[in-house]
Design an enzyme around this catalytic site. Structure first.
Site, short mmCIF file in Angstrom:
data_model
loop_
_atom_site.label_atom_id
_atom_site.label_comp_id
_atom_site.label_asym_id
_atom_site.label_seq_id
_atom_site.Cartn_x
_atom_site.Cartn_y
_atom_site.Cartn_z
N LYS A 209 -1.50 -1.34 -4.23
CA LYS A 209 -2.25 -0.41 -4.33
C LYS A 209 -1.78 1.07 -4.32
O LYS A 209 -1.06 1.29 -3.17
CB LYS A 209 -3.29 -0.38 -2.69
CG LYS A 209 -4.26 0.78 -2.97
CD LYS A 209 -4.94 0.46 -1.33
CE LYS A 209 -5.79 1.96 -1.23
NZ LYS A 209 -6.58 2.05 0.11
N TYR B 261 0.76 -1.37 0.03
CA TYR B 261 0.15 0.01 -0.40
C TYR B 261 0.94 1.32 0.08
O TYR B 261 1.57 1.43 1.05
CB TYR B 261 -0.85 -0.15 1.24
CG TYR B 261 -1.83 1.13 1.29
CD1 TYR B 261 -2.25 1.89 0.38
CD2 TYR B 261 -2.62 1.15 2.41
CE1 TYR B 261 -3.17 3.14 0.64
CE2 TYR B 261 -3.62 2.24 2.63
CZ TYR B 261 -3.75 3.22 1.64
OH TYR B 261 -4.76 4.24 2.07
#
Length: 294
Positions: free
Chosen positions: A161, A132
Site C-alpha cells: 500500500k 504499508y
C-alpha cells in the site's frame, strides 16, 4: 489478493464501546456496493486505540458478515517486530485472509531494517502480507528498491500500500516491484492518487473515500480495468471534492463525521482524536449533498 477497491473501514464507537450494530450496517453497505476487499483496523479503523479483546471481536464479526465473499485484511503493524508478529498470529488464528503491516514508526529503521522486519514476519506466518508505506505518519519511507527486494525475496508478501504521494516514487515502486515479481500488487494509499497509480500500472486503492462512496470508487477502478480510461478519469474528477473534504482534518475524523451525517454511525472517536469541527461538518454536509450522497 485483490484488484480494485479495498475499503479501509472505520471502527464505530458508541458510549466508548465498540458499536457492532452500526459496524454491520456499514460492512453490508460495502458488500452491496461491490468493494473488492475490507481492511479492518488500519489507520482509518483507529487501531492504536483498540485493545486486543476488541480486535478479536471486530475481526471475528467482520469475517462472519463477509462470509468469504471478499478478502478481509487486518491491520497488524507496530514499531516492534515481535509485537507485530503477535498481532499477525492473532489475525491468522481468527481466519483473516491477510495482514496490513505498516512500517515501524518513530524508531526510524534503515532500509535494511525494514527489509529484515518484513523478512522476520514473513518467515513466521502463512498469511499474505501487505507492506504499508505511509512516511507522512511513520517518519520512514520504503524506497522503491527496497520494495522490489521484498517483492523478489519474500513470496508471501503479496503487495504494498503506497501512501507516499510523490508521483515519481509511485512510478518507480510499481515499475521495480513488477519487474521483480509480476504478481506483486501495488495499491494506492491515497485516494487522490488512485487514477494516477492505475495509469502507472498499479492494482487499485486501499481507500478511505469508499467508506462513504463505495460504488463510485469501485466504478473508478472498474472502468479503468475495462479500458474505459476517459470514463475512469471522469469519475475521478467528480470524486475530487469529496476526496479533498475527507482529509481537511486528520483521518479518520472527517470520514466519521460524514458517515454520521449519512446515518451510519455515531460521530465518536477515541482520544487523542476528537470529532470534526463545526466548520468541517458543514463542509462535509455540502459536499455530500453535491455528490448525491445526502
Amino acid at each position: 489478493m485483490f484488484r480494485g477497491v479495498g475499503t479501509a473501514i472505520v471502527t464505530p464507537f458508541k458510549n466508548g464501546e465498540l458499536d457492532l450494530e452500526s459496524y454491520e450496517r456499514l460492512v453490508r453497505y460495502q458488500l452491496e456496493n461491490g468493494v473488492n476487499a475490507l481492511i479492518v483496523l488500519g489507520t482509518t479503523g483507529e487501531s492504536p486505540t483498540v485493545n486486543e479483546d476488541e480486535r478479536e471481536k471486530l475481526v471475528s464479526r467482520t469475517l462472519e458478515i463477509v462470509d468469504g465473499k471478499i478478502p478481509v485484511i487486518v491491520g497488524a503493524g507496530t514499531n516492534s517486530t515481535e509485537k507485530t508478529l503477535k498481532l499477525v498470529k492473532q489475525a491468522e488464528k481468527l481466519g483473516a485472509n491477510g495482514v496490513l503491516v505498516v512500517t515501524p514508526y518513530y524508531n526510524k529503521p534503515t532500509q535494511e531494517g525494514l527489509y529484515q522486519h518484513y523478512k522476520y514476519i514473513s518467515e513466521r506466518t502463512d498469511l499474505g502480507i501487505v507492506v504499508y508505506n505511509v512516511p507522512g505518519r511513520t517518519g520512514v519511507n520504503v524506497l522503491p528498491e527496497t520494495a522490489a527486494r521484498i517483492a523478489a525475496d519474500l513470496k508471501n508478501v503479496v503487495g504494498i500500500k503506497e501512501a507516499n504521494p510523490d508521483i515519481d516514487q509511485i512510478d518507480r515502486t510499481v515499475s521495480l516491484t513488477k519487474q521483480a515479481r509480476s504478481d506483486f500488487m501495488v495499491w494506492s494509499g491515497n485516494d487522490d492518487r488512485t487514477f494516477y497509480l492505475l495509469c502507472a500500472g498499479g492494482d487499485g486503492v486501499i481507500s478511505v473515500v469508499s467508506n462513504v462512496a463505495p460504488k463510485q470508487m469501485v466504478e473508478l477502478c472498474a472502468e479503468y480495468f475495462s479500458g474505459n480510461l476517459e470514463k475512469s478519469r471522469e469519475v475521478h474528477r467528480k470524486l475530487r471534492p469529496l476526496m479533498k473534504a475527507l482529509f481537511v482534518e486528520t483521518n479518520p475524523i472527517p470520514v466519521k463525521a460524514a458517515l454520521n451525517l449519512m446515518g451510519f454511525i455515531e460521530n465518536e472517536l477515541r482520544l487523542p482524536l476528537v470529532p470534526a469541527s463545526e466548520k468541517t461538518v458543514e463542509l462535509l454536509r455540502n459536499v455530500l449533498k453535491e455528490s448525491g450522497l445526502l
